[in-house]
Design an enzyme around this catalytic site. Structure first.
Site, short mmCIF file in Angstrom:
data_model
loop_
_atom_site.label_atom_id
_atom_site.label_comp_id
_atom_site.label_asym_id
_atom_site.label_seq_id
_atom_site.Cartn_x
_atom_site.Cartn_y
_atom_site.Cartn_z
CB SER A 56 -4.31 1.76 3.92
OG SER A 56 -3.50 1.24 2.88
CB SER A 102 -0.96 0.02 1.19
OG SER A 102 -2.05 -0.83 0.94
CE LYS A 137 -4.16 1.58 -0.84
NZ LYS A 137 -4.58 0.79 0.32
#
Length: 381
Positions: free
Chosen positions: A115, A60, A63
């Protein structure tokens, strides 16, 4: 005699081996991560690294790219209609609902703090027109930044593609780029955020998953990540005094402490050296340039105590043309200043020209001015 030669050859081999040990790997720092890097924000200098250029899954922390593209799109105030596809995203979620209308800004907070994979898809569809369109933008931006060992296949980092990867070094480059944006800085460093919930009587409240924001007092932001195949990934930023650092760990079992260890070593070992001050620079050079050169920005560079005396500066100036004095060159870049550390160029900055002597007026110019003033009296007198 043979034994002596064997000992000599062995000694040479040992010395060559020692000479080729990477100089940036500090033995005083031990990290659990498979790949790690500590970078100084202003200069981009790598202060510590461990297998930092090996391609790995990043989960993640992907991102960060999704967030900066959303911010740079200029659409943060626009309302996004959440698609069915976005709500079906697997993994971590802020529980968006199909057809829900929500501000893009709120989605970016949900992306960075919680997230949310559903927020990542919703952002991608709105900003890029489609998932594929957004992924194209991600890879285009990666090339612009210089992320040479990175390829994105989705906006969230889930392990649904084999060709979704980056390196610790490349993710530090991305973070260095993103941290130049004030909106990104604010979002990445937010501990809690409230967003309206149109289908309920209560607002959403998101708490940042980045524990370093409360665990380590110098932390200013970052992004967490985890998948079964990537393991734990983490990007964080920290500032102490005049020094701002970026830490990245990939596949780390003890990432919080990895980051703190890297930061403490970096802040302890390095200081920001002011190598060249902004303003006028005095260079004995061509008379046309003399006393009219300056630089716009002070150059600072992280250095150890031992390195402070190893800086040097060289100036490279363009040769003025024959018609130099016939035109105005104020504010024009006429060369560059190069900063060397131990004989290697570590920084460059343009040199500008300002405030040259006014061109002397000749007899023709005087007659022309008198003539124009006379015409002006006749027309308007």
């Amino acid at each position: 005699m043979r034994m002596i030669w064997k000992l000599v050859i062995f000694a040479l081999m040992v010395s060559l081996f020692i000479a080729n040990i990477p100089q940036k790997v500090d033995a005083s720092v031990s990290v659990s991560a498979r790949g790690a890097v500590l970078m100084e924000q202003e200069s981009g200098r790598v202060l510590f690294e461990k297998d930092a250029h090996t391609k790995r899954r990043i989960a993640s922390i992907t991102k960060i790219m999704t967030a900066i593209l959303a911010i740079e799109s200029g659409k943060m105030d626009e309302i996004v209609k959440v698609s069915e596809q976005a709500t079906r995203a697997e993994g971590s979620s802020v529980y968006l609902k199909p057809g829900e209308k929500i501000k893009l800004e709120h989605l970016v907070y949900g992306l960075m703090l919680r997230s949310g994979n559903d927020t990542a898809v919703a952002i991608a569809e709105h900003v890029g027109g489609s998932l594929d369109g957004f992924v194209y933008l991600m890879n285009q931006k990666a090339r612009e930044i210089g992320m040479l060992n990175t390829h994105f296949s989705n906006p969230h980092g889930l392990d649904d593609h084999e060709d979704h990867y980056s390196t610790a070094y490349d993710m530090a480059l991305l973070t260095r780029y993103a941290m130049q944006n004030e909106t990104y800085q604010k979002i990445a460093g937010t501990k809690t955020y409230k967003a309206p919930n149109p289908t309920e009587n209560w607002d959403r409240q998101w708490k940042n998953k980045n524990r370093l924001l409360t665990k380590y007092k110098y932390t200013t932001g970052g992004k967490t990540g985890y998948t079964k195949r990537a393991k734990r990934t983490l990007v964080s930023t920290a500032t102490k005094g005049e020094m701002s650092l970026i830490a990245v760990t990939l596949n780390a079992s003890d990432d919080w402490n990895d980051h703190i260890a890297m930061y403490e070593n970096g802040f302890k070992t390095y200081d920001m050296a002011e190598v060249l001050s902004k303003g006028k620079i005095d260079i004995k050079t061509n008379k046309v340039y003399q006393k009219h050169l300056y630089i716009k920005k002070t150059i600072v560079y992280p250095a150890t105590n031992e390195e402070m005396d190893l800086f040097s500066i060289k100036y490279k100036l363009n040769k003025p043309g024959e018609d130099w004095e016939d035109s105005n060159h104020n504010g024009e870049a006429v060369g560059k200043a190069q900063v060397f550390l131990d004989g290697k160029v570590v920084k460059e900055t343009p040199i500008y020209y300002q405030g040259g002597p006014e061109k002397k007026k000749g007899l023709f110019d005087s007659i022309k001015n008198i003539f124009l003033s006379v015409i002006g009296v006749r027309l308007y007198g």
